[in-house]
Design an enzyme around this catalytic site. Structure first.
Site, PDB file in Angstrom:
ATOM      1  CB  SER A  62      -0.906   0.023   1.233  1.00  0.00           C
ATOM      2  OG  SER A  62      -1.645  -1.159   1.338  1.00  0.00           O
TER       3      SER A  62
HETATM    4  N1  SAH Z   1      -1.187  -3.617   3.390  1.00  0.00           N
HETATM    5  C1  SAH Z   1      -0.598  -4.568   2.485  1.00  0.00           C
HETATM    6  C2  SAH Z   1      -1.428  -4.569   1.229  1.00  0.00           C
HETATM    7  C3  SAH Z   1      -1.529  -5.893   0.605  1.00  0.00           C
HETATM    8  S1  SAH Z   1      -2.540  -5.926  -0.845  1.00  0.00           S
HETATM    9  C4  SAH Z   1       0.818  -4.080   2.182  1.00  0.00           C
HETATM   10  O1  SAH Z   1       1.083  -2.890   2.403  1.00  0.00           O
HETATM   11  O2  SAH Z   1       1.656  -4.856   1.721  1.00  0.00           O
HETATM   12  C5  SAH Z   1      -3.873  -6.909  -0.289  1.00  0.00           C
HETATM   13  C6  SAH Z   1      -3.578  -8.325   0.065  1.00  0.00           C
HETATM   14  O3  SAH Z   1      -4.811  -8.967   0.361  1.00  0.00           O
HETATM   15  C7  SAH Z   1      -2.931  -9.159  -1.060  1.00  0.00           C
HETATM   16  O4  SAH Z   1      -1.726  -9.673  -0.613  1.00  0.00           O
HETATM   17  C8  SAH Z   1      -3.946 -10.274  -1.323  1.00  0.00           C
HETATM   18  O5  SAH Z   1      -3.345 -11.517  -1.621  1.00  0.00           O
HETATM   19  C9  SAH Z   1      -4.710 -10.316   0.001  1.00  0.00           C
HETATM   20  N2  SAH Z   1      -6.058 -10.897  -0.102  1.00  0.00           N
HETATM   21  C10 SAH Z   1      -6.969 -10.706  -1.077  1.00  0.00           C
HETATM   22  N3  SAH Z   1      -8.095 -11.384  -0.805  1.00  0.00           N
HETATM   23  C11 SAH Z   1      -7.878 -12.030   0.375  1.00  0.00           C
HETATM   24  C12 SAH Z   1      -8.674 -12.893   1.180  1.00  0.00           C
HETATM   25  N4  SAH Z   1      -9.921 -13.252   0.830  1.00  0.00           N
HETATM   26  N5  SAH Z   1      -8.142 -13.375   2.317  1.00  0.00           N
HETATM   27  C13 SAH Z   1      -6.870 -13.030   2.695  1.00  0.00           C
HETATM   28  N6  SAH Z   1      -6.091 -12.210   1.984  1.00  0.00           N
HETATM   29  C14 SAH Z   1      -6.589 -11.708   0.834  1.00  0.00           C
END
Ligand code: SAH
Length: 215
Positions: A62
């Site tokens: 993010s």
């Molecule tokens: N705050 C994190 C953002 C990650 S992006 C950072 O700064 O790195 C969002 C994440 O949510 C992705 O890694 C994706 O794989 C995960 N995601 C999407 N759907 C999901 C679900 N149903 N359960 C768990 N994780 C999920």
């Protein structure tokens, strides 16, 4: 690795403070947790920029500002129990773990979870619990949670999260599709759920039923 103090200071001064991030604890956490550690080597030089960045598997770390807004809105103090859905790189997890009590983080892509775990372990975080799987179910055995944060966009707030939100708790989740999303806050006030929408945002989608990444 070069000392990142100047870059982190610059990130906080130019991207966070002028945009309404005033909580000193949030600013301090973001000044001391090196975002570069969560960014793939190839994007290292962009680690302090005002943008999300690719972390593999089509996902992104993010934008620093978004991490700051969400963290500040959670009003973290004391030994709170926090559920995070979407560990991704683990950057937001680190900020939560620095400010909160116990962090329960769920990621549906196991390779990302393991990478995040390795970085967080190497930084010495002991208050993070990891689970690979579908975060839409929450983490019932560890509930109730004082704070719930989702870093992927949901079509709507899953009932399981509302059920696992403690009295006095706060839940934050981007709601919407590819065309536009809004950050939704749900507060549990004595069992009454108060929902407010507070800023437009853009996150990768929350993986749902029938999606291979999460089965
Ligand atoms: N705050 C994190 C953002 C990650 S992006 C950072 O700064 O790195 C969002 C994440 O949510 C992705 O890694 C994706 O794989 C995960 N995601 C999407 N759907 C999901 C679900 N149903 N359960 C768990 N994780 C999920």
């Amino acid at each position: 690795m070069p000392d990142a103090r100047d870059e982190l200071d610059w990130m906080v001064r130019t991207q966070l403070e002028p945009r309404g991030i005033f909580d000193a604890r949030v600013l301090e956490a973001m000044r001391t947790i090196d975002r570069r550690r969560f960014v793939p080597e190839a994007h290292g030089s962009l680690a302090y920029d005002d943008n999300p960045l690719p972390i593999g598997e089509g996902q992104t770390i993010s934008q620093p500002y978004m991490v700051a807004v969400m963290t500040q809105s959670l009003d973290l103090r004391g030994p709170q129990r926090i559920l995070e859905i979407g560990t991704g790189s683990g950057y937001q997890t680190a900020v939560l773990a620095r400010l909160g009590g116990e962090v329960y983080t769920v990621e549906c892509r196991p390779a990302l979870l393991e990478k995040a775990r390795a970085v967080l372990d190497s930084m010495g975080f002991k208050n993070v619990h990891y689970r690979a799987g579908d975060g839409r179910r929450g983490w019932p055995e560890a509930s109730p949670f004082d704070r719930i944060l989702c870093a992927a966009a949901a079509a709507d707030v899953p009932q399981a999260w509302l059920d696992q939100l403690a009295d006095g708790g706060i839940l934050l989740v981007p709601v919407g599709g590819a065309e536009g999303q809004v950050l939704v806050k749900v507060a549990n006030r004595g069992g009454r759920l108060v929902r407010t929408e507070f800023c437009p945002c853009r996150f990768v989608p929350l993986v749902g039923e029938g999606d291979d990444a999460c089965s």
